[in-house]
Scaffold this active site. Structure first.
Site, PDB file in Angstrom:
ATOM      1  CG  HIS A  27     104.234  57.904 106.602  1.00  0.00           C
ATOM      2  ND1 HIS A  27     105.461  58.502 106.788  1.00  0.00           N
ATOM      3  CD2 HIS A  27     103.303  58.791 107.048  1.00  0.00           C
ATOM      4  CE1 HIS A  27     105.276  59.704 107.316  1.00  0.00           C
ATOM      5  NE2 HIS A  27     103.988  59.896 107.490  1.00  0.00           N
ATOM      6  CG  HIS A 263      98.936  57.881 107.293  1.00  0.00           C
ATOM      7  ND1 HIS A 263      98.940  57.943 105.915  1.00  0.00           N
ATOM      8  CD2 HIS A 263      99.555  59.017 107.719  1.00  0.00           C
ATOM      9  CE1 HIS A 263      99.526  59.069 105.529  1.00  0.00           C
ATOM     10  NE2 HIS A 263      99.902  59.735 106.607  1.00  0.00           N
ATOM     11  CD  GLU A 412      98.518  82.509  89.874  1.00  0.00           C
ATOM     12  OE1 GLU A 412      98.208  83.622  89.406  1.00  0.00           O
ATOM     13  OE2 GLU A 412      97.688  81.716  90.384  1.00  0.00           O
ATOM     14  CG  HIS A 474      97.028  93.159  92.242  1.00  0.00           C
ATOM     15  ND1 HIS A 474      95.964  92.818  93.054  1.00  0.00           N
ATOM     16  CD2 HIS A 474      96.806  92.530  91.057  1.00  0.00           C
ATOM     17  CE1 HIS A 474      95.132  92.041  92.381  1.00  0.00           C
ATOM     18  NE2 HIS A 474      95.626  91.844  91.170  1.00  0.00           N
TER      19      HIS A 474
END
Length: 664
Positions: A27, A263, A412, A474
């Site tokens: 890149h 890129h 998280e 859950h």
């Protein structure tokens, strides 16, 4: 820009373009566009010693846009850090090379973090800045600032698009991490073309909302403007800073600059030649760097080495004046001696009553904290449920960086990557925590934890259908199999207090791998047969009276007591079984062949595994002749006892399954 500075910037561009072209992979866009800001930062503002890349009070630099790795490798080579040779540059992306496709921590000297998945480097930088703030609050005295460094991170539009960056920078602003400086390489190009097709938000305004100081450099080739922004960032002592630097992707390559094709693919031989001509490079020879450029980088490096010399004198005086702090420093950076704790009866005391392993874990965590002052960690807004709050340890906040209890909020992804940053920084022993089902938000970051061999501890509670009334959203099913399948991480699912103590001992004793503790919400009985043998991952909890058992029941966590009950019931029917507790498959698999044979003898093919999660991974132990009592689908909403009965986790079902195997 004077001539030597211009040539030094262009050396980064040329080395990057040549290496990517030779590899026919890579890149070039980011290194060509971001070279000026990287050079200005490293040459004139960043504190480090090329001769000692591990100096504890160095500034940290993380390349979050890891695809632009040749930018970093070029800097490491030109500054002589880790003796990264020109041959290493020429071997970019080749097997066994020190210049891997994306930067790899522990593989290449000077690489502060393994980066590749966009955005994660941003969050790891926040973790490093938090570590600096915490350690400074613990150790700095009066005029003795023995911990005093910045964390710099560089990334582009991709890093800003990934949700993890919003999570971590929202927290960084809340915490006022003023020694965190974020470089936003803004070139408005991603793989698919202009970012306008998917990303038109005002990033600067977003960062203002996070609580950052925001600065903008209009011309990414203007070293003076970049330098002015860096100094302005450092001058703000209450906020982290975003420096948006407007760059041209693939700068200097006439046919490619400003285009998506710059890129992620080599420029092409003709375009590399055109680049060198366009920037007035003195030679078209591959990998040519003038001696005067090497001399410039060497001179800068020698000047920077003085910072460590001054710090060494400061630290020596500090240790002489504060010998008690030197003793504490050694505990933080060399590791506290926990042998007395781990040899104590208190640590291995049997539980007196049924207790959830999450609660047991909480008490053991607090016991460890009394001997391990550098223990730091927290939860994604679930500490009361995860039982991860450390008593009398204080809360880490903008007003109190000395606190050891971290509050990540409901973030998280950022939490896990910040944990990596804390572990990477050095001096701290970190843990992070959430419900096990939400480990799905954690896993990509945990994968990098394992790749980097970081001793980070993951505390996962509410480990099965025992979650109960919260229902299938859950209740983890496949998560344990996913973590067990990950190389380089030890996963413990303990059955009682003794096994939980073993799991924590393994976790905090580790120096080169992460540990996941998978813990129950519901109370579990204390098992008479549990022992320190849990440190071996699997062991005989209750044996048969026969030399060769009629069958073996293998279980983990909450199902071990069920296996013990089934053994007693089977004995009444004349079937003599061995019960094996398997808190950690990977630790057991690492034992000697002799030990594994002593626990699971090949002669006994009648085997049943019991676990209230997916059966994936268990058949390597039970074989073609065995059976697994497990979950075959998702859970349900209802009291835990009802669910265990409904899904077949009963003494009767385990007994019948063993009989089925024995009587085949």
């Amino acid at each position: 820009m004077n001539n030597i500075d211009e040539m030094s910037v262009n050396a980064i561009r040329v080395l990057s373009a040549d290496a990517i072209q030779k590899a026919n992979s890579g890149h070039p866009g980011l290194p060509l566009g971001a070279a000026p800001m990287a050079y200005e930062l490293w040459a004139n503002h960043m504190k480090f010693n090329p001769a000692n890349p591990d100096w504890v009070d160095r500034d940290r630099f993380i390349l979050s846009g890891g695809h632009g790795s040749m930018l970093l490798y070029s800097l490491l080579h030109l500054f002589g850090i880790g003796n990264l040779s020109l041959d290493d540059i020429k071997n970019f992306r080749q097997f066994g090379s020190l210049t891997a496709g994306h930067p790899e921590y522990g593989h290449t000297v000077g690489v502060e973090a393994t980066t590749g998945p966009l955005g994660q480097g941003m969050a790891m930088a926040v973790g490093m800045a938090m570590a600096e703030a915490h350690l400074a609050s613990v150790f700095n005295k009066d005029d003795y600032k023995v911990v005093d460094h910045y964390t710099y991170v560089l990334g582009g539009d991709g890093c800003m698009m990934e949700g993890i960056s919003s999570e971590c920078f929202s927290l960084a602003g809340t915490l006022g991490l003023n020694k965190l400086i974020v470089f936003y390489d803004s070139n408005n190009i991603s793989i698919e073309g202009s970012t306008d097709i998917a990303f038109t938000e005002d990033v600067v305004t977003r960062f203002k909302a996070f609580g950052f100081q925001t600065l903008e450099v209009e011309d990414g080739t203007d070293l003076k403007a970049i330098g002015k922004a860096i100094e302005e960032a450092k001058a703000d002592t209450t906020r982290p800073t975003l420096i948006k630097v407007n760059t041209l992707i693939g700068f200097g390559c006439p046919a490619k600059q400003g285009k998506a094709s710059a890129h992620g693919e080599p420029l092409g031989v003709d375009n590399v030649a055109a680049l060198k001509e366009n920037i007035n490079w003195p030679s078209k020879e591959d990998f040519f760097v003038p001696e005067e450029v090497y001399d410039n980088y060497k001179k800068i490096g020698e000047e920077k080495a003085k910072a460590e010399e001054e710090w060494n004198k400061l630290f020596a005086d500090y240790c002489a004046k504060y010998p008690e702090m030197k003793e504490l420093w050694d505990k933080y950076f060399n590791g506290a001696d926990l042998s007395e704790l781990f040899d104590s009866e208190e640590y291995w005391a049997k539980g007196e009553k049924a207790e959830a392993t999450r609660a047991t874990s909480g008490s053991i965590l607090n016991l460890i904290k009394t001997k391990m002052p550098n223990l730091i960690g927290g939860s994604a807004d679930l500490a009361p449920s995860n039982k991860t709050n450390m008593k009398d340890a204080g809360d880490f906040s903008k007003e109190n960086y000395a606190g050891s209890n971290l509050h990540f909020g409901v973030r998280e992804q950022a939490m896990a990557a910040i944990g990596n940053g804390l572990a990477l920084h050095g001096g701290l022993k970190a843990f992070v925590a959430t419900f096990f089902v939400f480990s799905d938000y954690v896993k990509p970051m945990a994968r990098l934890t394992s790749l980097m061999k970081l001793p980070l501890t993951f505390v996962f509670t509410h480990d099965s259908i025992g979650v109960g009334e919260d229902g299938p959203t859950h209740e983890p099913i496949e998560q344990l199999a996913a973590f067990r399948s990950m190389p380089g991480i030890s996963v413990f699912r303990p059955a009682d207090r003794t096994e939980t103590a073993a799991a924590w001992m393994h976790a905090v004793s580790s120096t080169n791998e992460p540990t996941a503790l998978v813990l129950t919400r519901q109370n579990l009985p204390q098992l008479a047969g549990s022992s320190k043998e849990a440190l071996k991952g699997g062991y005989v909890l209750e044996d048969s009276t026969k030399e060769t058992p009629d069958a073996i029941i293998i279980a983990s966590g909450s199902e071990v007591s069920l296996a013990v009950e089934a053994k007693a019931s089977l004995a009444a029917d004349g079937i003599d079984v061995r019960v094996v507790s398997m808190p950690s498959m990977d630790v057991f698999d690492a034992q000697s062949d002799e030990y594994k044979e002593s626990v699971l003898p090949k002669a006994v093919r009648n085997r049943v595994a019991v676990e209230a999660l997916s059966d994936f991974g268990w058949y390597k132990y039970v074989g073609l002749d065995g059976e697994v009592v497990s979950m075959k689908g998702f859970g349900a909403s209802g009291p835990a006892k009802t669910l265990f009965e409904h899904f077949g986790f009963t003494t009767e079902n385990v007994v019948n399954t063993v009989k089925k195997v024995v009587n085949r």
